[in-house]
Design an enzyme around this catalytic site. Structure first.
Site, PDB file in Angstrom:
ATOM      1  N   HIS A  87       0.774  -1.175   0.238  1.00 24.24           N
ATOM      2  CA  HIS A  87      -0.032  -0.033   0.075  1.00 24.24           C
ATOM      3  C   HIS A  87       0.862   1.305  -0.060  1.00 24.24           C
ATOM      4  O   HIS A  87       1.981   1.113   0.006  1.00 24.24           O
ATOM      5  CB  HIS A  87      -0.937   0.081   1.115  1.00 24.24           C
ATOM      6  N   LYS A 132      -0.321   4.764   4.525  1.00 21.43           N
ATOM      7  CA  LYS A 132      -1.210   3.845   5.402  1.00 21.43           C
ATOM      8  C   LYS A 132      -0.622   3.632   6.688  1.00 21.43           C
ATOM      9  O   LYS A 132       0.538   3.497   6.872  1.00 21.43           O
ATOM     10  CB  LYS A 132      -1.425   2.599   4.428  1.00 21.43           C
TER      11      LYS A 132
HETATM   12  N1  LIG Z   1     -12.649  -1.071   3.556  1.00 22.07           N
HETATM   13  C1  LIG Z   1     -12.127  -0.440   2.317  1.00 22.07           C
HETATM   14  O1  LIG Z   1     -12.459  -0.815   1.143  1.00 22.07           O
HETATM   15  C2  LIG Z   1     -10.933   0.572   2.666  1.00 22.07           C
HETATM   16  C3  LIG Z   1     -10.350   1.102   1.498  1.00 22.07           C
HETATM   17  C4  LIG Z   1      -9.499   2.321   1.604  1.00 22.07           C
HETATM   18  C5  LIG Z   1      -9.187   2.481   2.963  1.00 22.07           C
HETATM   19  N2  LIG Z   1      -9.661   1.863   4.218  1.00 22.07           N
HETATM   20  C6  LIG Z   1      -9.407   2.531   5.503  1.00 22.07           C
HETATM   21  O2  LIG Z   1     -10.186   3.550   5.538  1.00 22.07           O
HETATM   22  C7  LIG Z   1      -9.449   4.353   6.617  1.00 22.07           C
HETATM   23  C8  LIG Z   1      -9.128   5.531   6.092  1.00 22.07           C
HETATM   24  O3  LIG Z   1      -8.258   5.460   5.059  1.00 22.07           O
HETATM   25  P1  LIG Z   1      -8.020   6.767   3.999  1.00 22.07           P
HETATM   26  O4  LIG Z   1      -6.897   6.453   3.171  1.00 22.07           O
HETATM   27  O5  LIG Z   1      -9.067   7.736   3.553  1.00 22.07           O
HETATM   28  O6  LIG Z   1      -7.063   7.696   5.286  1.00 22.07           O
HETATM   29  P2  LIG Z   1      -7.078   9.359   5.230  1.00 22.07           P
HETATM   30  O7  LIG Z   1      -6.040   9.742   6.341  1.00 22.07           O
HETATM   31  O8  LIG Z   1      -6.736   9.860   4.021  1.00 22.07           O
HETATM   32  O9  LIG Z   1      -8.483   9.706   5.970  1.00 22.07           O
HETATM   33  C9  LIG Z   1      -8.789   9.562   7.098  1.00 22.07           C
HETATM   34  C10 LIG Z   1      -9.714  10.729   7.859  1.00 22.07           C
HETATM   35  O10 LIG Z   1     -10.275  10.606   8.708  1.00 22.07           O
HETATM   36  C11 LIG Z   1     -10.100  12.027   9.825  1.00 22.07           C
HETATM   37  N3  LIG Z   1     -10.457  11.681  11.056  1.00 22.07           N
HETATM   38  C12 LIG Z   1      -9.599  11.304  11.911  1.00 22.07           C
HETATM   39  N4  LIG Z   1     -10.066  11.185  13.032  1.00 22.07           N
HETATM   40  C13 LIG Z   1     -11.597  11.607  13.018  1.00 22.07           C
HETATM   41  C14 LIG Z   1     -12.701  11.665  13.586  1.00 22.07           C
HETATM   42  N5  LIG Z   1     -12.501  11.312  15.057  1.00 22.07           N
HETATM   43  N6  LIG Z   1     -13.809  12.137  13.118  1.00 22.07           N
HETATM   44  C15 LIG Z   1     -13.833  12.104  12.068  1.00 22.07           C
HETATM   45  N7  LIG Z   1     -12.759  12.106  10.868  1.00 22.07           N
HETATM   46  C16 LIG Z   1     -11.442  11.920  11.571  1.00 22.07           C
HETATM   47  C17 LIG Z   1      -8.740  12.369   9.212  1.00 22.07           C
HETATM   48  O11 LIG Z   1      -8.683  13.844   9.480  1.00 22.07           O
HETATM   49  C18 LIG Z   1      -8.784  12.110   7.807  1.00 22.07           C
HETATM   50  O12 LIG Z   1      -9.091  13.177   6.910  1.00 22.07           O
HETATM   51  C19 LIG Z   1      -8.253   3.376   7.051  1.00 22.07           C
HETATM   52  O13 LIG Z   1      -8.333   2.753   8.015  1.00 22.07           O
HETATM   53  C20 LIG Z   1      -8.012   2.533   5.811  1.00 22.07           C
HETATM   54  O14 LIG Z   1      -7.308   1.268   6.071  1.00 22.07           O
HETATM   55  C21 LIG Z   1     -10.553   0.923   3.957  1.00 22.07           C
HETATM   56  O1  LIG Z   2      -5.549   2.502   1.509  1.00 23.60           O
HETATM   57  C1  LIG Z   2      -5.861   1.918   2.418  1.00 23.60           C
HETATM   58  O2  LIG Z   2      -5.633   2.122   3.591  1.00 23.60           O
HETATM   59  C2  LIG Z   2      -6.626   0.693   2.386  1.00 23.60           C
HETATM   60  N1  LIG Z   2      -6.859   0.067   3.038  1.00 23.60           N
HETATM   61  C3  LIG Z   2      -7.920  -1.484   3.277  1.00 23.60           C
HETATM   62  C4  LIG Z   2      -6.969  -2.239   4.094  1.00 23.60           C
HETATM   63  O3  LIG Z   2      -6.429  -1.909   5.064  1.00 23.60           O
HETATM   64  O4  LIG Z   2      -7.287  -3.519   3.753  1.00 23.60           O
HETATM   65  C5  LIG Z   2      -8.366  -1.697   1.787  1.00 23.60           C
HETATM   66  C6  LIG Z   2      -7.195  -1.345   0.705  1.00 23.60           C
HETATM   67  C7  LIG Z   2      -6.936   0.167   0.896  1.00 23.60           C
END
Ligand SMILES: NC(=O)c1ccc[n+]([C@@H]2O[C@H](COP(=O)([O-])OP(=O)(O)OC[C@H]3O[C@@H](n4cnc5c(N)ncnc54)[C@H](O)[C@@H]3O)[C@@H](O)[C@H]2O)c1
Ligand SMILES: O=C(O)C1=N[C@H](C(=O)O)CCC1
Length: 252
Positions: free
Chosen positions: A146, A150
């Site tokens: 990633h 991350k």
């Molecule tokens: N399930 C999926 O398909 C998938 C895909 C991508 C990312 N993710 C997960 O999503 C999460 C976020 O990823 P990202 O790349 O967007 O990260 P990022 O850091 O770009 O975004 C996270 C956001 O949350 C905000 N934040 C922090 N504390 C907060 C609070 N108390 N209330 C509201 N907002 C708050 C941050 O300021 C930031 O803007 C990670 O855990 C990642 O692993 C999951």
């Molecule tokens: O960008 C990320 O952070 C992602 N998080 C998810 C994970 O932790 O598996 C999904 C893939 C991208």
């Protein structure tokens, strides 16, 4: 019209989800939550201390959370106490946090929780399960890669791969990286790559005598996750008040 609030609204995923919600007939973005207040596509983004005020004033049908584990637990609690359905994409929860989430959700609101909302990964997980059933005597190695920003490792997707492998192969020791003298036994090797703007690569290698079989998935744009999360948001409203998976949303 299904009304949506996004927690993590100003993040990589939050902004991508907002764009897709805005482009989706039948869905309306009515607000956001992030650590800095602002606006997103004409809607207010409030700070976490104002989440109850936002949920009570805008009355969303679904809260979509892509934040960080500690924050997500609090956002989930806010949604449940305000009767708002959930789509949770945040990863990195501890077992204790998962228990708190389950206690808050079950019997209170419907929720979809998935470590990966990509349709392709949900199919990839099924391919891994089928392969594991047929290749139980092969050595297994899991690799994920990633972007440099991350925070959690291994990825939630990789942890789900390991859960599937444990279900099909029995619980094997996990070895997270290797260095020095390292004689392989029957463990599952887990390897994490972080760098650049890699969106999300996952691979499961089944290594045997004279051959290897590798099952892998590569995401090219985080829109693939956002489209799945928005699809889940359109699905979850009115469903049974428990935790559903993206496989439930897809019916696979
Ligand atoms: N399930 C999926 O398909 C998938 C895909 C991508 C990312 N993710 C997960 O999503 C999460 C976020 O990823 P990202 O790349 O967007 O990260 P990022 O850091 O770009 O975004 C996270 C956001 O949350 C905000 N934040 C922090 N504390 C907060 C609070 N108390 N209330 C509201 N907002 C708050 C941050 O300021 C930031 O803007 C990670 O855990 C990642 O692993 C999951
Ligand atoms: O960008 C990320 O952070 C992602 N998080 C998810 C994970 O932790 O598996 C999904 C893939 C991208």
């Amino acid at each position: 019209m299904t009304k949506i609030v996004i927690a993590g609204a100003l993040g990589r995923m939050g902004t991508t989800i907002a764009r897709i919600v805005d482009e989706s007939p039948g869905l309306e973005l009515v607000g956001g939550v992030d650590i800095k207040e602002g606006t997103l596509l004409g809607t207010d983004v409030v700070t976490p201390d104002r989440i109850d005020e936002l949920l009570q004033s805008r009355r969303p049908d679904v809260l979509i959370d892509f934040t960080v584990a500690d924050a997500a637990v609090e956002n989930i609690k806010a949604a449940t106490r305000n009767g708002v359905a959930l789509v949770v994409g945040t990863t990195g929860f501890s077992p204790e946090q998962r228990a708190v989430i389950e206690e808050a959700v079950v019997g209170t609101v419907p929720a979809v929780i998935s470590s990966n909302y990509s349709v392709g990964v949900n199919i990839f997980w099924q391919l891994v399960r089928q392969a594991a059933r047929m290749l139980a005597d092969y050595d297994v190695e899991v690799t994920e890669a990633h972007h440099r920003y991350k925070k959690d490792a291994p990825s939630g997707t990789a942890k789900t791969i390991l859960e599937i492998l444990d279900q099909e192969l029995g619980s094997r020791e996990k070895v997270y990286g290797r260095e020095g003298m390292s004689e392989r036994k029957d463990e599952i090797g887990v390897h994490v790559i972080r760098g650049g703007d890699i969106v999300g690569d996952h691979s499961v290698l089944f290594a045997g005598n004279y051959e290897c079989i590798e099952v892998s998935h590569r995401a090219y744009d985080r829109a693939v996750f956002a489209e799945g999360a928005v699809r889940a948001a359109a699905w979850v409203h009115g469903k049974e008040k428990r935790i559903h998976s993206m496989q439930d949303v897809l019916g696979i």
